[in-house]
Motif scaffolding. Structure first.
Motif, PDB file in Angstrom:
ATOM      1  N   GLU A  21      36.269  35.177  49.616  1.00 24.38           N
ATOM      2  CA  GLU A  21      37.178  35.794  48.669  1.00 24.38           C
ATOM      3  C   GLU A  21      37.111  37.315  48.819  1.00 24.38           C
ATOM      4  O   GLU A  21      36.026  37.896  48.886  1.00 24.38           O
ATOM      5  CB  GLU A  21      36.773  35.394  47.250  1.00 24.38           C
ATOM      6  CG  GLU A  21      37.815  35.704  46.209  1.00 24.38           C
ATOM      7  CD  GLU A  21      37.397  35.164  44.859  1.00 24.38           C
ATOM      8  OE1 GLU A  21      38.104  35.475  43.878  1.00 24.38           O
ATOM      9  OE2 GLU A  21      36.398  34.444  44.784  1.00 24.38           O
ATOM     10  N   ARG A 137      42.770  42.625  40.065  1.00 23.34           N
ATOM     11  CA  ARG A 137      42.873  41.430  40.912  1.00 23.34           C
ATOM     12  C   ARG A 137      43.666  41.721  42.182  1.00 23.34           C
ATOM     13  O   ARG A 137      43.348  41.218  43.267  1.00 23.34           O
ATOM     14  CB  ARG A 137      43.531  40.292  40.127  1.00 23.34           C
ATOM     15  CG  ARG A 137      42.638  39.667  39.060  1.00 23.34           C
ATOM     16  CD  ARG A 137      43.289  38.428  38.452  1.00 23.34           C
ATOM     17  NE  ARG A 137      42.384  37.704  37.573  1.00 23.34           N
ATOM     18  CZ  ARG A 137      42.354  37.825  36.250  1.00 23.34           C
ATOM     19  NH1 ARG A 137      43.202  38.669  35.646  1.00 23.34           N
ATOM     20  NH2 ARG A 137      41.489  37.142  35.535  1.00 23.34           N
ATOM     21  N   ARG A 142      36.169  39.391  43.336  1.00 20.11           N
ATOM     22  CA  ARG A 142      35.842  37.973  43.159  1.00 20.11           C
ATOM     23  C   ARG A 142      36.033  37.585  41.702  1.00 20.11           C
ATOM     24  O   ARG A 142      35.615  38.300  40.798  1.00 20.11           O
ATOM     25  CB  ARG A 142      34.406  37.706  43.591  1.00 20.11           C
ATOM     26  CG  ARG A 142      34.194  37.676  45.112  1.00 20.11           C
ATOM     27  CD  ARG A 142      32.747  37.387  45.442  1.00 20.11           C
ATOM     28  NE  ARG A 142      32.314  36.125  44.832  1.00 20.11           N
ATOM     29  CZ  ARG A 142      31.031  35.801  44.645  1.00 20.11           C
ATOM     30  NH1 ARG A 142      30.085  36.662  44.972  1.00 20.11           N
ATOM     31  NH2 ARG A 142      30.710  34.645  44.122  1.00 20.11           N
ATOM     32  N   GLU A 143      36.638  36.435  41.487  1.00 21.14           N
ATOM     33  CA  GLU A 143      36.963  36.016  40.123  1.00 21.14           C
ATOM     34  C   GLU A 143      35.713  35.840  39.275  1.00 21.14           C
ATOM     35  O   GLU A 143      35.705  36.148  38.077  1.00 21.14           O
ATOM     36  CB  GLU A 143      37.768  34.719  40.151  1.00 21.14           C
ATOM     37  CG  GLU A 143      38.468  34.391  38.844  1.00 21.14           C
ATOM     38  CD  GLU A 143      39.501  35.452  38.440  1.00 21.14           C
ATOM     39  OE1 GLU A 143      39.665  35.668  37.214  1.00 21.14           O
ATOM     40  OE2 GLU A 143      40.126  36.076  39.334  1.00 21.14           O
ATOM     41  N   GLU A 144      34.637  35.367  39.873  1.00 27.77           N
ATOM     42  CA  GLU A 144      33.398  35.197  39.119  1.00 27.77           C
ATOM     43  C   GLU A 144      32.852  36.551  38.657  1.00 27.77           C
ATOM     44  O   GLU A 144      32.396  36.693  37.516  1.00 27.77           O
ATOM     45  CB  GLU A 144      32.348  34.492  39.978  1.00 27.77           C
ATOM     46  CG  GLU A 144      31.008  34.296  39.258  1.00 27.77           C
ATOM     47  CD  GLU A 144      29.928  33.718  40.160  1.00 27.77           C
ATOM     48  OE1 GLU A 144      28.796  33.552  39.668  1.00 27.77           O
ATOM     49  OE2 GLU A 144      30.206  33.456  41.341  1.00 27.77           O
ATOM     50  N   LEU A 146      34.633  39.254  38.177  1.00 27.98           N
ATOM     51  CA  LEU A 146      35.548  39.743  37.153  1.00 27.98           C
ATOM     52  C   LEU A 146      35.262  39.073  35.817  1.00 27.98           C
ATOM     53  O   LEU A 146      35.203  39.740  34.769  1.00 27.98           O
ATOM     54  CB  LEU A 146      36.995  39.493  37.577  1.00 27.98           C
ATOM     55  CG  LEU A 146      38.077  39.994  36.618  1.00 27.98           C
ATOM     56  CD1 LEU A 146      37.951  41.501  36.396  1.00 27.98           C
ATOM     57  CD2 LEU A 146      39.466  39.655  37.142  1.00 27.98           C
ATOM     58  N   LYS A 147      35.072  37.771  35.838  1.00 27.39           N
ATOM     59  CA  LYS A 147      34.780  37.033  34.610  1.00 27.39           C
ATOM     60  C   LYS A 147      33.503  37.544  33.952  1.00 27.39           C
ATOM     61  O   LYS A 147      33.459  37.775  32.733  1.00 27.39           O
ATOM     62  CB  LYS A 147      34.658  35.545  34.920  1.00 27.39           C
ATOM     63  CG  LYS A 147      34.319  34.674  33.713  1.00 27.39           C
ATOM     64  CD  LYS A 147      34.177  33.213  34.111  1.00 27.39           C
ATOM     65  CE  LYS A 147      33.760  32.345  32.924  1.00 27.39           C
ATOM     66  NZ  LYS A 147      33.571  30.919  33.337  1.00 27.39           N
TER      67      LYS A 147
END
Length: 449
Positions: A21, A137, A142-144, A146-147
């Motif tokens: 990613e 984004r 990486r989405e993790e 960001l979360k």
């Protein structure tokens, strides 16, 4: 912007390079560099739209910037947390060392989380946040990560909000209005709207750095007197003549520093209002300009905003404590009563007592902090009022601008000179107190702030 690599080393988690990613470290760092400038701009826009009074605006600027600072500081070992330094702020939650985070995102989310609860237009702030996350984004994160970063930002924001709820603001909403005195030297509501006194109980708000609202008291003003040979009468005559004989430059200075958030205009039987930046918003704009000009990284920008915002907020608390203690008459009332019944000031008189000048106090407080940061011979251009059609003004120092603020209130016909001169001294005392008590850097650091 400090590299994300250092952040991850600090948190003892693996680096993200080589992941499938996309994670654009350089792009994120470049984007984050200016985000606190952007978000303080968003906040100013909403404060104007929501028509908050200057004291309330100063509170609104302070808490989000403190939250942003606290959420970012764990990535910078050279910086202190503000907990135990700011009155009543307990230890702020720290990042989970087992998680991967990008703390510049946490900082903005903390700012947004706090802001949304202090303003009226939450939907607009939520829209700004959604747009910000979409941009993050798009750059690549990486989405993790960001979360996790969002969750930590929310956690810090909620902690700061819980602290803010104990500052007495909510309680002051239910207190009684200011009682109008019949004494000849007392403040009276003024034309054109004859509004009730604004925030008569602001001195009950918990200060950020001061020990109490009364810690930085101004010197005594000239004693009231209506006799034509008295010093007070002479001060009134100075205001009267300056307004009567104003020139283009004095008129421009008065309007440039007006910063009245809600000016009323009457045409026939119709009254309408125009919203403008508040005095604290003007100095946050000057602060943003200095941060941009000096290309400060995000952490140093957060530090600078916190120092200015807390100085301005405590300046208002200190000033308002004195305003309602003295309850002084405005030039508009005095001059119409004792000198010329047909006289009008250039600026609309704000709805609260005259002494000391709030704009003078907070401008001096802000200028003192900014001088400490950027130096005493810092030339700058203030383009803040271009948004309302006024030209830029140039200054050789922040202090020069603060002095002009005081002159502007006299030129505008809304203050006597002692309110501005003594207000300037009071604000300087507040600013110096903030500098002496609020330690953002650890001992090994040699930077001015």
């Amino acid at each position: 912007m400090r590299s994300i690599k250092l952040l991850f080393l600090l948190l003892a988690v693996p680096l993200l390079f080589g992941c499938e990613e996309k994670h654009d470290v350089a792009g994120l760092d470049t984007f984050s560099q200016s985000q606190l400038i952007v978000w303080n701009g968003h906040l100013s826009e909403i404060i104007i739209k929501d028509i908050f009074t200057p004291p309330v605006a100063s509170r609104i600027y302070s808490y989000p910037n403190i939250a942003a600072y606290e959420a970012l500081a764990p990535a910078y070992p050279a910086y202190h947390s503000l907990s135990s330094q700011l009155n009543g702020l307990s230890a702020v939650p720290q990042p989970d060392a087992t998680q991967e985070l990008y703390l510049p995102v946490s900082s903005i989310i903390a700012f947004s989380t706090v802001s949304k609860k202090l303003i009226l237009d939450e939907l607009l702030m939520e829209a700004y946040e959604a747009d910000y996350l979409a941009q993050i984004r798009k750059i690549g994160i990486r989405e993790e990560v960001l979360k996790n970063s969002i969750a930590y930002g929310r956690q810090v924001g909620e902690h700061v909000l819980a602290w803010s709820k104990k500052d007495g603001y909510v309680e002051t909403r239910a207190l009684t209005r200011h009682v109008i005195s019949k004494e000849p030297d007392a403040w009276q509501p003024t034309a054109p709207d004859y509004m009730p006194a604004v925030e008569p109980h602001w001195s009950k708000i918990r200060p950020f750095v001061m020990d109490s609202a009364a810690q930085c008291k101004p010197q005594m003003a000239t004693a009231f007197d209506s006799v034509a040979t008295s010093d007070f009468y002479k001060e009134a005559m100075e205001v009267y003549k300056l307004v009567k004989d104003t020139d283009e430059e004095k008129l421009l200075i008065a309007r440039f520093w007006d910063d009245n958030p809600n000016v009323s205009y009457t045409t026939g039987h119709v009254t309408y209002f125009k919203q403008k930046l508040t005095p604290p918003g003007h100095w946050m704009s000057i602060t943003s300009s200095a941060i941009r000009k000096n290309k400060l990284d995000m952490m140093e920008a957060a530090e600078t905003y916190v120092m200015v915002a807390t100085a301005v907020a405590d300046g208002f608390i200190s000033c308002w404590d004195a305003k309602y203690a003295y309850n002084s008459i405005r030039p508009d009332t005095y001059i119409e009563r004792y000198i010329d019944a047909d006289w009008d000031p250039i600026l609309q008189t704000p709805p609260f007592p005259e002494f000391p000048s709030g704009h003078s106090v907070i401008s001096s407080a802000a200028a003192t902090v900014l001088t400490h940061k950027f130096g005493g011979a810092y030339a700058f251009v203030d383009s803040t009022q271009m948004a309302i059609g006024l030209p830029v003004r140039q200054f050789n120092s922040f202090d020069e601008a603060a002095v002009e603020v005081g002159e502007s209130r006299i030129y505008g016909g809304i203050h006597f000179r002692p309110a501005c001169d003594l207000g300037y001294k009071q604000g300087k005392e507040v600013g110096e107190l903030v500098i002496s008590k609020l330690r953002t850097r650890k001992a090994a650091q040699t930077a001015k702030l």
